[in-house]
Design a protein around this motif. Structure first.
Motif, mmCIF file in Angstrom:
data_model
loop_
_atom_site.group_PDB
_atom_site.id
_atom_site.type_symbol
_atom_site.label_atom_id
_atom_site.label_comp_id
_atom_site.label_asym_id
_atom_site.label_seq_id
_atom_site.Cartn_x
_atom_site.Cartn_y
_atom_site.Cartn_z
ATOM 1 N N SER A 67 37.932 49.697 -12.276
ATOM 2 C CA SER A 67 37.168 50.934 -12.436
ATOM 3 C C SER A 67 38.082 52.072 -12.884
ATOM 4 O O SER A 67 37.727 52.851 -13.775
ATOM 5 C CB SER A 67 36.480 51.300 -11.122
ATOM 6 N N LEU A 68 39.250 52.154 -12.279
ATOM 7 C CA LEU A 68 40.209 53.193 -12.650
ATOM 8 C C LEU A 68 40.637 53.019 -14.104
ATOM 9 O O LEU A 68 40.690 53.997 -14.864
ATOM 10 C CB LEU A 68 41.421 53.153 -11.721
ATOM 11 N N CYS A 74 38.069 55.630 -20.883
ATOM 12 C CA CYS A 74 36.975 56.523 -21.256
ATOM 13 C C CYS A 74 37.468 57.965 -21.364
ATOM 14 O O CYS A 74 37.102 58.685 -22.297
ATOM 15 C CB CYS A 74 35.855 56.412 -20.222
ATOM 16 N N TYR A 75 38.293 58.383 -20.414
ATOM 17 C CA TYR A 75 38.803 59.753 -20.422
ATOM 18 C C TYR A 75 39.668 60.017 -21.645
ATOM 19 O O TYR A 75 39.592 61.099 -22.241
ATOM 20 C CB TYR A 75 39.611 60.029 -19.154
ATOM 21 N N MET A 181 37.617 70.175 -18.315
ATOM 22 C CA MET A 181 37.185 68.777 -18.289
ATOM 23 C C MET A 181 38.402 67.859 -18.174
ATOM 24 O O MET A 181 38.416 66.921 -17.378
ATOM 25 C CB MET A 181 36.397 68.447 -19.565
ATOM 26 N N ARG A 182 39.434 68.154 -18.950
ATOM 27 C CA ARG A 182 40.658 67.332 -18.909
ATOM 28 C C ARG A 182 41.287 67.383 -17.517
ATOM 29 O O ARG A 182 41.723 66.372 -16.974
ATOM 30 C CB ARG A 182 41.659 67.813 -19.950
ATOM 31 N N LEU A 187 42.563 64.800 -12.347
ATOM 32 C CA LEU A 187 42.441 64.760 -10.881
ATOM 33 C C LEU A 187 41.782 63.468 -10.415
ATOM 34 O O LEU A 187 42.200 62.868 -9.430
ATOM 35 C CB LEU A 187 41.654 65.972 -10.370
ATOM 36 N N ASP A 188 40.742 63.041 -11.130
ATOM 37 C CA ASP A 188 40.071 61.790 -10.768
ATOM 38 C C ASP A 188 41.021 60.606 -10.897
ATOM 39 O O ASP A 188 40.947 59.664 -10.120
ATOM 40 C CB ASP A 188 38.837 61.572 -11.637
ATOM 41 N N LEU A 189 41.906 60.652 -11.865
ATOM 42 C CA LEU A 189 42.869 59.565 -12.047
ATOM 43 C C LEU A 189 44.028 59.654 -11.065
ATOM 44 O O LEU A 189 44.877 58.762 -11.021
ATOM 45 C CB LEU A 189 43.409 59.570 -13.488
#
Length: 194
Positions: A67-68, A74-75, A181-182, A187-189
């Motif tokens: 998932s990561l 995708c990012y 957004m970046r 942060l999500d990563l």
């Protein structure tokens, strides 16, 4: 007769005691063996449960890793496409203002817009809510700027002042939304963005 009866009674008691001792010993041995088998079965159940738990944990780690990696890919695509989209808008503003061949810059803008839309559509399916909110805000700013640019490009002489203000608007409103957004994606990563 008293003596022989006593001897017979003693003999019967002796034989019964010998047989009883053998039965009692066998009974205890059977019970001990059953307890050992039950303990071994319980240990196998515990080992099996532990192995299944380890397998579940490994599958969960693998799922999270996949998932990561999927979000990371995708990012990268979304970040690249959004940056290229803003750059294409800026280039189109310059082409209009200079009176250059706007057909080529419009084709580049439309290609960048299509690439952005595709990457945004993919992102909608896999990003967490925090990133979805940030990418939605960036999308709103990008679409708003695109709409204005298309309107102004249709009649550049009528919208000369608006076209002149378009580039600062892209830098002051659209780029910060893309940057936010970046940051949300990083942060999500788990990338520290001090």
């Amino acid at each position: 007769m008293g003596g022989s009866l006593t001897a017979l009674l003693i003999a019967v008691v002796g034989v019964a005691g010998t047989l009883g001792a053998a039965l009692l010993t066998q009974n205890r041995a059977d019970r001990t063996k059953r307890m050992e088998l039950q303990a071994a079965a319980e240990q196998r159940r515990e080992e099996r449960a532990h192995a299944e738990e380890q397998l579940r944990a490994e599958r969960e780690r693998q799922k999270q890793s996949e998932s990561l990696e999927r979000r990371r890919t995708c990012y990268i695509t979304l970040n690249t496409a959004s940056r290229q989209y803003v750059t294409a808008m800026t280039n189109h503003v310059h082409a209009i203002r200079r009176g250059e061949d706007v057909v080529v810059s419009l084709e580049n803008l439309e290609a960048a817009r299509a690439a952005y839309r595709d990457s945004y559509a993919e992102a909608q399916m896999i990003v967490p809510n925090a990133v979805a909110r940030a990418s939605g805000a960036a999308k709103h700013r990008l679409n708003e700027a695109y709409g204005k640019l298309r309107k102004y490009a249709a009649a550049p002489s009528t919208y000369a002042a608006e076209l002149a203000a378009m580039e600062p608007e892209l830098h002051e409103e659209v780029w910060p939304a893309v940057t936010a957004m970046r940051v949300a994606m990083r942060l999500d990563l788990g990338i520290d963005d001090d």
